[in-house]
Design an enzyme around this catalytic site. Sequence first.
Site, PDB file in Angstrom:
ATOM      1  N   HIS B 270       0.868  -1.178   0.000  1.00 42.07           N
ATOM      2  CA  HIS B 270       0.000   0.000   0.000  1.00 42.07           C
ATOM      3  C   HIS B 270       0.903   1.226   0.000  1.00 42.07           C
ATOM      4  O   HIS B 270       1.965   1.208   0.613  1.00 42.07           O
ATOM      5  CB  HIS B 270      -0.892   0.001   1.250  1.00 42.07           C
ATOM      6  CG  HIS B 270      -1.960   1.064   1.245  1.00 42.07           C
ATOM      7  ND1 HIS B 270      -1.734   2.346   1.677  1.00 42.07           N
ATOM      8  CD2 HIS B 270      -3.262   1.020   0.866  1.00 42.07           C
ATOM      9  CE1 HIS B 270      -2.858   3.053   1.564  1.00 42.07           C
ATOM     10  NE2 HIS B 270      -3.806   2.277   1.077  1.00 42.07           N
ATOM     11  N   GLU B 323      -7.259  -5.172   0.664  1.00 46.28           N
ATOM     12  CA  GLU B 323      -7.969  -5.938  -0.360  1.00 46.28           C
ATOM     13  C   GLU B 323      -8.004  -7.429  -0.066  1.00 46.28           C
ATOM     14  O   GLU B 323      -8.973  -8.108  -0.393  1.00 46.28           O
ATOM     15  CB  GLU B 323      -7.300  -5.738  -1.721  1.00 46.28           C
ATOM     16  CG  GLU B 323      -7.627  -4.383  -2.317  1.00 46.28           C
ATOM     17  CD  GLU B 323      -6.978  -4.140  -3.652  1.00 46.28           C
ATOM     18  OE1 GLU B 323      -6.107  -4.940  -4.058  1.00 46.28           O
ATOM     19  OE2 GLU B 323      -7.343  -3.143  -4.283  1.00 46.28           O
TER      20      GLU B 323
END
Lengths: 386, 386
Positions: B270, B323
Amino acid sequence: MSTTTSETLPQSQRPPHKESKGGLEGIVAATTALSKVEGTAGQLTYCGYTIHDLVRKTLFEEIMHLLWFGHLPNQKELSGFKADLIAERSIPPMVMQVLRDLPASTEPMDALRTAVSAWGALSIKGHPSITQALAVTARFPLFLAAFHRLRRGQEPLESRPELDHAANYLYLLTGQVPKDEHVIGLNAYLVLLADHGMNASTFTARVVASTESDIVSALVAAIGALKGPLHGGAPSKVLDMLDAIGTVDNAERWLRDALARGERLMGFGHRVYKTEDPRAEELREMARVADPQGFVLARRVEELALALLHEQKPERRLYTNVEFYSAVLLASVGLVGDLFTPTFAISRVIGWAAHVLEQVDHNRLIRPEADYTGPTDLHFMPLDER
Amino acid sequence: MSTTTSETLPQSQRPPHKESKGGLEGIVAATTALSKVEGTAGQLTYCGYTIHDLVRKTLFEEIMHLLWFGHLPNQKELSGFKADLIAERSIPPMVMQVLRDLPASTEPMDALRTAVSAWGALSIKGHPSITQALAVTARFPLFLAAFHRLRRGQEPLESRPELDHAANYLYLLTGQVPKDEHVIGLNAYLVLLADHGMNASTFTARVVASTESDIVSALVAAIGALKGPLHGGAPSKVLDMLDAIGTVDNAERWLRDALARGERLMGFGHRVYKTEDPRAEELREMARVADPQGFVLARRVEELALALLHEQKPERRLYTNVEFYSAVLLASVGLVGDLFTPTFAISRVIGWAAHVLEQVDHNRLIRPEADYTGPTDLHFMPLDER
């Protein structure tokens, strides 16, 4: 695993944190080879050509080709390109039904946003491409003209292949082959408004494209940004002002009264330009030719407004912006006020699409930061204790 | 009138020009009192409350209230707020017709974007307000569930007023009152994903709102940004990966082969978090409870993937992102893969709306600059000389 936050580091070791004044002024958000805006010099170029050369001597279709392929087309390229555009002049039945079902009171920008979104849902898959840009650009005038006729109780018309982009739009609105001076005026408008650096709608389109979303998602987003009165949503207010003033003799009193009431005069000032907007200069000349009678009032109002604004704030020099003569010119070619902003979209969509293609070509997700200024470390209490 | 450009000034007198790496990394684009993301510490708070407190103990409706009004509701406020939401659970016939007319192959994000745009065209006028935010938020699950049933040849269902936001969405999809553990899992997901600093879709919404456009234009734009695989568009690929791996015994070989082919493993890394994403930690625990059997494979794949990624690039530590377990949890509550991203939108819309309201409260047009890198001073030649 390190859990050191930057707040626990001594000042000298903290990463540099760039601040903006909230509007990202002066922050470079992208590199581009499309348009260059020189705010102090009052210059605007597309791919190296000044708009003063392009405005009277090119067809809007040539500017599409310039922005998407990087060069002006020759005769053969232009013929092929026009044929590709003409082949895309159709509205799928599902999208036409959406336009039929929208009430007549719908804002045209909302109708355009919805029609483009619906068309994209039906038609667009995969990565942004020039083919997709061309297909959606060809349809912007069709969607708008169909909605405009439907809201007046008229049936939408079929495009005429012998008419170019600007002329065909006017034909689709009215059912009449437009006068040459109207086509020339509208074509010049479309050329002048096609791209303008990192304006808010173009930036919106690039942020959406930077997530690797599709081109229609980016364009629908840009339509929503253009709608705002701080961006493209205000030109019809210039016309309202001119209508309210009515005559040359009434202009000075009306403007002085408006300023005395603290009202903002529409069509003056721009964040980037510190001199006259080069587009305003060209639009003024187009408006003079397109409607010599209406021009007299507009020009007098402009001169008086600039003088009164200077009298009011001598230290802050304001100039006529692109909205003032956009409104005068678009009215002179026969458009009603609430079509001004969507007609801006018919032009700017080619810049948006060019920026989307440029963004995805060397992409990096656009994801800035926020400064948190709210409360911290609040003690949570469950609902039954609140 | 000065026509001096900054290029003609000596270096020392030129205005400072801030550069970004193209993604606006480290550039502060807004101040906010909504969420605080601490990437190095791995912390996320909403209005001062850590998500670790909120996730199991609040209803998604409480988070809406927190983000829009700035405080968690008491019992009475929550009852009134829920009643207001329930009163908005309807789809106008025009929007339902749009959903009926979209082909079954339409991407659900495109269907959502179009339905929200059409609904806004019918329903939204004037400045953004909490009332508008509530009306549109209430309808996100309705639009999606109606589209999902229609594409399977089923009729859309009426909402059940006794069911809260998460439960009603599951009911509208399936026609069955959902199991408690599914409702708890989905509610936790919606709470965890509701806001996250200046992510790309939230930033998009703020740029659109900064032009003084309407709230639906901002939300439609944000849907388009969330759709991109670099933002919210990829979680179903995690499920595809787990399905392809199939069994715990197959995991190591499959992952090693994928890495050897240079493929990217989905669900790791990320831009902001330099440690485990705090949402991943919570989603992992929710997934463990919601589907203990499916969890075994997911957990093994996660552990192996992290170990192999570390082996491959020891200098670059990657962590499980939001996710990975979003996909596992949403699958465990019965959602099909292509509903994952639109279900993310059902959550994030409340953050988008809160940011729109915050932006317009102290607005300044967001308009950065671009660095022009193309050709300059090209000599124009008319079409017949090219």
